[in-house]
Design an enzyme around this catalytic site. Structure first.
Site, short mmCIF file in Angstrom:
data_model
loop_
_atom_site.label_atom_id
_atom_site.label_comp_id
_atom_site.label_asym_id
_atom_site.label_seq_id
_atom_site.Cartn_x
_atom_site.Cartn_y
_atom_site.Cartn_z
N GLY A 1 31.59 28.32 38.79
CA GLY A 1 31.91 27.07 39.47
C GLY A 1 32.58 26.12 38.51
N THR B 1 39.33 39.60 34.64
CA THR B 1 38.24 40.43 35.12
C THR B 1 38.56 41.93 35.21
OG1 THR B 1 37.37 38.52 36.26
CG2 THR B 1 36.53 40.62 36.99
N CYS C 1 28.00 29.34 42.96
CA CYS C 1 27.70 28.40 41.90
C CYS C 1 26.83 29.07 40.85
CB CYS C 1 26.96 27.20 42.47
SG CYS C 1 27.82 26.41 43.82
N TYR D 1 33.85 40.91 40.79
CA TYR D 1 34.60 39.77 40.24
C TYR D 1 33.74 38.61 39.75
CZ TYR D 1 37.16 35.31 40.55
OH TYR D 1 37.65 34.05 40.30
N ASP E 1 44.07 45.25 39.17
CA ASP E 1 43.26 44.03 39.33
C ASP E 1 41.91 44.43 39.92
OD1 ASP E 1 42.57 41.42 39.08
OD2 ASP E 1 44.24 40.63 40.24
N ASP E 2 40.94 43.54 39.74
CA ASP E 2 39.60 43.85 40.28
C ASP E 2 39.60 43.76 41.80
OD1 ASP E 2 39.60 40.90 38.94
OD2 ASP E 2 38.66 40.85 40.90
N ASN F 1 22.59 28.00 44.67
CA ASN F 1 23.75 28.89 44.71
C ASN F 1 23.67 29.69 46.00
OD1 ASN F 1 24.48 32.07 43.11
ND2 ASN F 1 25.86 30.77 44.24
O1 LIG Z 1 44.38 37.76 45.60
P1 LIG Z 1 43.95 36.46 45.01
O2 LIG Z 1 43.66 35.44 46.06
O3 LIG Z 1 44.91 35.96 43.96
O4 LIG Z 1 42.54 36.66 44.33
C1 LIG Z 1 42.23 37.72 43.47
C2 LIG Z 1 42.49 37.36 42.03
O5 LIG Z 1 41.71 36.19 41.65
C3 LIG Z 1 40.79 36.53 40.64
O6 LIG Z 1 41.26 36.15 39.36
P2 LIG Z 1 40.93 34.76 38.66
O7 LIG Z 1 42.14 34.19 38.09
O8 LIG Z 1 40.18 33.87 39.59
O9 LIG Z 1 39.87 35.09 37.51
P3 LIG Z 1 39.84 36.11 36.29
O10 LIG Z 1 40.59 35.46 35.16
O11 LIG Z 1 38.38 36.23 36.00
O12 LIG Z 1 40.43 37.41 36.66
C4 LIG Z 1 40.65 38.03 40.71
O13 LIG Z 1 40.29 38.57 39.44
C5 LIG Z 1 42.04 38.46 41.10
O14 LIG Z 1 42.88 38.48 39.96
N1 LIG Z 2 29.14 28.44 45.72
C1 LIG Z 2 27.94 27.99 45.98
O1 LIG Z 2 26.93 28.60 45.66
C2 LIG Z 2 27.92 26.70 46.77
C3 LIG Z 2 26.56 26.04 46.97
C4 LIG Z 2 26.61 25.03 48.12
N2 LIG Z 2 26.78 25.70 49.39
C5 LIG Z 2 27.69 24.01 47.88
O2 LIG Z 2 28.70 24.04 48.54
O3 LIG Z 2 27.52 23.17 47.01
MG LIG Z 3 41.84 37.94 38.10
#
Ligand SMILES: O=P(O)(O)OC[C@H]1O[C@H](OP(=O)(O)OP(=O)(O)O)[C@H](O)[C@@H]1O
Ligand SMILES: NC(=O)CC[C@H](N)C(=O)O
Ligand SMILES: [Mg+2]
Length: 508
Positions: A28, A303, A2, A257, A365-366, A101
């Site tokens: 979040g 990312t 978060c 990420y 990808d990241d 968080n």
């Molecule tokens: O293997 P997966 O379960 O798909 O997870 C990994 C992917 O999810 C995230 O992207 P996301 O769309 O959340 O955010 P971004 O736009 O910041 O890259 C991350 O950057 C990868 O692209």
């Molecule tokens: N991603 C987080 O930091 C979650 C905070 C808290 N554990 C919740 O679930 O609200």
């Molecule tokens: Mg991504």
């Protein structure tokens, strides 16, 4: 992961907290909340939704006061109902609102202790409500009618003794000020900064420095692991180390990420670290295939852009934006269910045919977690006529659950589960699969720092948990409780129906 923010200002804080939350939104997307304090009264608004959906003009007008805290939520414990949005509130002692968080690894035991020994009631399944009650209980035990910074720090010391896991916390104590603290391993980030105004100095604490930047605050420093900062109502700042044993081990996934690239976390410039991840990947390409045939490097936005660009530069290969991202769709990885995540990838990313047709493409990808993104992207590249599709990940395979604030409880849901790197490549349909090595990743983050950064929470990559309290039985328990299937509810069930009724005065 978060996002949290706390602010003591000389004028109304509502707009500045709102602005901070909008730049922490990537941490979040499920719920948002804010508590402000004027005199001896709290004003609370929290609900499910994005920041600009939760706070309408009518709410903002009523969030008065020059002290406050805010939160954007990505649930890792309890349910995603609006009743578990943050901040949480207790009326005793003094009136405390808290936002968190991270994730507590002993929340169940503490909840039991709260009930049996501390005679406190926890009304939700949120670990953050437990954390608030532990702090409230320890502050109450100081037995002061008017607590000072030392009393508050003493209570934080007690919290560190009882609570385990990852936690960066902001809290506001009615009539006294804003408190923030970080767990003894510094797993989750926390930074503070100040801003000068004609009326005096203002102080902000936030998950990421980008929140300071956009409102003209100057970053002072990160809060140390185990350290607490208290800013009283007049803006006086007090800090103290409240943990007996500390060791900085920030979450490595923040740099890969979670965090925004324009943030500085534990003195690491996230953008620069990601650039170095790209260079290391390029070096690995040259080591594995010195005579590679890559025509073009294409990032998977957002990312990975930073590392993909540097990788291309280092390899002297063309870099092209072959996927266009729909700017109105949020991050897919932090969406709550797999069906939604899966659908969102195609709605979010659309390929440009000419960048793929007849080419050998290296997609970057990241990270790859469930493989939701990479599987669909590789297929899209093929559909666009790519001759060969290679895939590189700036992070090593994700094989182990996260227990400190990222909702990855279930190893069987990871694409890397029981697969070698080349089997992962096969599973996502890539002709060549290239992963960053863990040591290289750590080096990219730690490079160039004045004080060596040697420890990380790298549990998702190596299964080592820095808090030392995680065993197989625990991992099995969170898997059962929080895997995707366990979270799926029949369509007809409205989360609002299951939520405990609102107990506190809340601005509607
Ligand atoms: O293997 P997966 O379960 O798909 O997870 C990994 C992917 O999810 C995230 O992207 P996301 O769309 O959340 O955010 P971004 O736009 O910041 O890259 C991350 O950057 C990868 O692209
Ligand atoms: N991603 C987080 O930091 C979650 C905070 C808290 N554990 C919740 O679930 O609200
Ligand atoms: Mg991504």
């Amino acid at each position: 992961m978060c996002g949290i923010v706390g602010l003591v200002a000389k004028s109304l804080v509502n707009q500045t907290i709102f602005d901070a939350l909008t730049v922490l939104q990537h941490r979040g997307q499920d719920a948002a909340g804010m508590v402000t304090c004027e005199g001896n009264r709290f004003f609370l608004r929290k609900d499910n939704g994005l920041v600009n959906e939760v706070f309408r003009t009518r709410h903002m007008k009523r969030l008065v006061g020059h002290v406050g805290i805010g939160h954007v939520r990505y649930p890792t414990a309890g349910s995603s109902s609006a009743a578990e949005a943050q901040p949480f509130y207790v009326n005793s002692p003094y009136g405390i609102a808290l936002a968190h968080n991270g994730n507590l690894t002993n929340a169940d035991e503490l909840g039991e202790e709260m009930f049996r020994a501390d005679l406190r009631h926890i009304n939700t399944t949120s670990d953050s409500e437990v954390l608030l009650n532990v702090f409230a209980h320890e502050l109450q035990r100081q037995g002061k009618l008017t607590p000072d910074a030392d009393d508050i720090f003493e209570a934080v010391s007690k919290v560190h003794k009882r609570v385990k896991g990852g936690y960066a916390v902001v809290a506001v104590i009615t009539g006294y000020g804003v408190l923030a603290f970080r767990d003894p391993n510094g797993i989750r980030p926390l930074v503070y900064g100040t801003r000068s105004t004609p009326e005096g100095e203002e102080c902000m604490v936030a998950s990421e420095s980008v929140a300071l930047d956009i409102s003209g605050f100057t970053r002072v420093r990160d809060i140390e692991p185990g350290e607490a900062i208290f800013i009283d109502m007049d803006g006086n700042v007090f800090t103290r180390q409240c943990a007996e044993k500390t060791n900085l081990a920030p979450c490595l996934f923040e740099f890969v990420y979670l965090a925004r690239p324009d943030s500085i976390i534990d003195n690491v410039n996230v953008h620069q670290a990601r650039m170095r991840m790209g260079v290391k990947l390029a070096e690995k390409v040259l080591k594995e295939r010195p005579d590679h045939d890559i025509d073009v490097i294409i990032p998977i936005p957002d990312t990975s852009r930073t590392s993909a660009l540097e990788m291309a530069k280092h390899l002297n290969v063309t870099f092209r934006e072959g996927f266009i991202k729909n700017r109105y769709i949020g991050r897919t990885f932090i969406m709550p269910g797999q069906t939604q995540r899966k659908k969102s990838v195609r709605r979010k990313l659309n390929p440009i045919e000419m960048e793929f047709k007849g080419k050998v493409v290296m997609l970057v990808d990241d990270s790859i977690v469930r493989g939701t993104t990479s599987k669909q992207i590789v297929q899209m590249a093929r559909d666009m006529g790519a001759r060969k599709v290679y895939f590189a990940s700036a992070a090593p395979p994700v094989r182990f659950p996260n227990v400190y604030g990222i909702d990855m409880p279930s190893p069987t849901e990871f694409i890397a589960h029981n697969r070698t790197e080349s089997e992962i490549g096969e599973a996502i349909g890539a002709d060549w699969m290239l992963y960053q090595d863990l040591n290289d990743l750590k080096e990219t983050v730690a490079e160039g720092l004045d004080i060596a950064l040697t420890d990380f929470d790298s549990s998702v990559f190596d299964g080592y948990y820095v808090t030392g309290d995680i065993d197989d039985a625990y991992l099995e328990r969170i898997d059962q409780k929080r895997n995707d299937a366990a979270k799926v509810k029949p369509e007809s069930v409205d989360h609002e129906d299951e939520a405990p009724a609102d107990l506190h005065t809340k601005i509607q």
